[in-house]
Write a protein that holds these residues in place. Structure first.
Motif, PDB file in Angstrom:
ATOM      1  N   ASN A 225       0.853   5.732   0.673  1.00 47.35           N
ATOM      2  CA  ASN A 225       0.312   7.038   1.036  1.00 47.35           C
ATOM      3  C   ASN A 225       0.841   8.022   0.007  1.00 47.35           C
ATOM      4  OD1 ASN A 225      -0.125   5.545   3.484  1.00 47.35           O
ATOM      5  ND2 ASN A 225      -0.332   7.471   4.573  1.00 47.35           N
TER       6      ASN A 225
ATOM      7  N   ASN B 233      -2.426  11.991   1.571  1.00 50.80           N
ATOM      8  CA  ASN B 233      -1.976  12.889   2.628  1.00 50.80           C
ATOM      9  C   ASN B 233      -2.114  14.340   2.175  1.00 50.80           C
ATOM     10  OD1 ASN B 233      -1.246  10.643   4.097  1.00 50.80           O
ATOM     11  ND2 ASN B 233       0.944  10.883   3.770  1.00 50.80           N
TER      12      ASN B 233
ATOM     13  N   ARG C 189      -9.581   8.956  13.360  1.00 50.06           N
ATOM     14  CA  ARG C 189     -10.190   8.512  12.121  1.00 50.06           C
ATOM     15  C   ARG C 189     -11.704   8.609  12.224  1.00 50.06           C
ATOM     16  NH1 ARG C 189      -9.550   3.316  10.997  1.00 50.06           N
ATOM     17  NH2 ARG C 189      -9.330   3.559   8.751  1.00 50.06           N
TER      18      ARG C 189
ATOM     19  N   ALA D 254     -10.865   6.156  -1.219  1.00 51.51           N
ATOM     20  CA  ALA D 254      -9.588   6.288  -0.520  1.00 51.51           C
ATOM     21  C   ALA D 254      -9.790   6.925   0.838  1.00 51.51           C
ATOM     22  CB  ALA D 254      -8.621   7.138  -1.352  1.00 51.51           C
ATOM     23  N   GLU D 255      -8.752   6.858   1.673  1.00 53.38           N
ATOM     24  CA  GLU D 255      -8.744   7.525   2.975  1.00 53.38           C
ATOM     25  C   GLU D 255      -7.945   8.810   2.845  1.00 53.38           C
ATOM     26  OE1 GLU D 255      -8.061   5.210   6.574  1.00 53.38           O
ATOM     27  OE2 GLU D 255      -6.609   6.706   7.216  1.00 53.38           O
TER      28      GLU D 255
ATOM     29  N   LYS E 216      -4.210   5.747   0.609  1.00 56.43           N
ATOM     30  CA  LYS E 216      -4.333   6.885   1.514  1.00 56.43           C
ATOM     31  C   LYS E 216      -3.720   8.115   0.855  1.00 56.43           C
ATOM     32  CE  LYS E 216      -4.149   3.960   5.636  1.00 56.43           C
ATOM     33  NZ  LYS E 216      -3.458   3.671   6.912  1.00 56.43           N
TER      34      LYS E 216
ATOM     35  N   ARG F 197      -6.124  11.865   4.589  1.00 63.27           N
ATOM     36  CA  ARG F 197      -5.502  12.123   5.884  1.00 63.27           C
ATOM     37  C   ARG F 197      -5.046  13.582   5.915  1.00 63.27           C
ATOM     38  NH1 ARG F 197      -4.330   7.233   8.289  1.00 63.27           N
ATOM     39  NH2 ARG F 197      -2.630   8.077   9.527  1.00 63.27           N
TER      40      ARG F 197
ATOM     41  N   TRP G  63     -11.054  10.123   7.152  1.00 66.47           N
ATOM     42  CA  TRP G  63      -9.965  11.084   7.189  1.00 66.47           C
ATOM     43  C   TRP G  63      -9.342  11.041   8.562  1.00 66.47           C
ATOM     44  CZ3 TRP G  63      -9.569  15.487  10.266  1.00 66.47           C
ATOM     45  CH2 TRP G  63     -10.734  15.951  10.866  1.00 66.47           C
TER      46      TRP G  63
ATOM     47  N   ARG H 285       0.841  -1.203   0.000  1.00 64.65           N
ATOM     48  CA  ARG H 285       0.000   0.000   0.000  1.00 64.65           C
ATOM     49  C   ARG H 285       0.869   1.243   0.000  1.00 64.65           C
ATOM     50  NH1 ARG H 285      -0.558   1.533   5.455  1.00 64.65           N
ATOM     51  NH2 ARG H 285       0.159  -0.060   6.915  1.00 64.65           N
TER      52      ARG H 285
END
Length: 225
Positions: free
Chosen positions: A87, A128, A202, A152-153, A126, A155, A220, A85
């Motif tokens: 970021n 950023n 989160r 997606a997440e 993820k 952050r 997020w 994975r």
């Protein structure tokens, strides 16, 4: 920028020897960061060498934090080598602003890198984002919508005083509370349990007025100090 002399950089063998010590001691996840790890011409070999190590807990999970520019051409090989994975840094969805912030006209390459990482099966993806006052603080909603569409997440990370020029000021920082307040104007946020010692909070995200979360729900996270 002045580059470090090659003799000052760890060789592939030196890097793997160091990581092997950590894995033998029980480390189960190795994250490659930087600088920009994709600048290493041997990055696929680095990932493959780390993924092949075996400690008392088995093989380590290998992840990476990157600007994503080089992923369009390397994502498949990296995933095959064992990268699980990524970021990816994405502070804006505006090409002109991206060029201003990164000093590179590579916005399309970053989006292509994001798509390539998903196509290679590196999940969860993820993104950023660092919000900066007067620069990109008008984009948290657009960025979160983009992350939701990707599944997606996102952050959000508070800007930190790491600049050698000492130009950082707390007054210029967008705090986690400000980010949350801005996001909550358009989205309902449900805190997720189990933060523990993790540096981020989160949340599950849904558009206001929706009774169910999106099919590809995003989260997020924001560091707090």
């Amino acid at each position: 920028m002045p580059w470090l002399p090659k003799a000052n950089l760890l060789t592939l063998d030196e890097l793997l020897r160091i990581v092997a010590v950590a894995v033998d001691a029980g480390v189960t996840e190795v994250r490659l960061t930087g600088g920009e790890p994709l600048l290493r011409p041997d990055i696929v070999a680095i990932v493959g060498g780390i993924a092949a190590l075996e400690g008392p807990q088995g093989h380590p999970e290998v992840s990476m934090t990157t600007n994503g520019i080089g992923l369009r051409t390397t994502a498949g090989a990296l995933a095959e080598a064992g990268l699980t994975r990524v970021n990816i840094s994405l502070d804006t969805l505006r090409p002109d602003r991206f060029k201003q912030l990164s000093r590179r006209d590579r916005f399309d390459d970053t989006l292509a890198g994001i798509a390539a990482s998903q196509a290679a099966g590196m999940t969860p993806l993820k993104l950023n984002t660092v919000l900066m006052r007067g620069i990109n603080d008008d984009e948290p909603i657009d960025l979160l919508r983009y992350a939701l569409d990707l599944g997606a997440e996102l952050r959000f990370i508070e800007q930190m005083p790491l600049d050698a020029g000492h130009t950082w000021t707390r007054e210029g920082m967008i705090t986690a509370d400000e980010i949350q307040a801005a996001v909550e104007r358009s989205f309902d946020l449900t805190p997720l349990p189990g933060r523990g010692a993790a540096p981020a909070e989160r949340f599950e995200v849904r558009l206001k007025g929706r009774t169910r979360p999106p099919s590809a729900s995003a989260r997020w996270a924001s560091s707090r100090r």
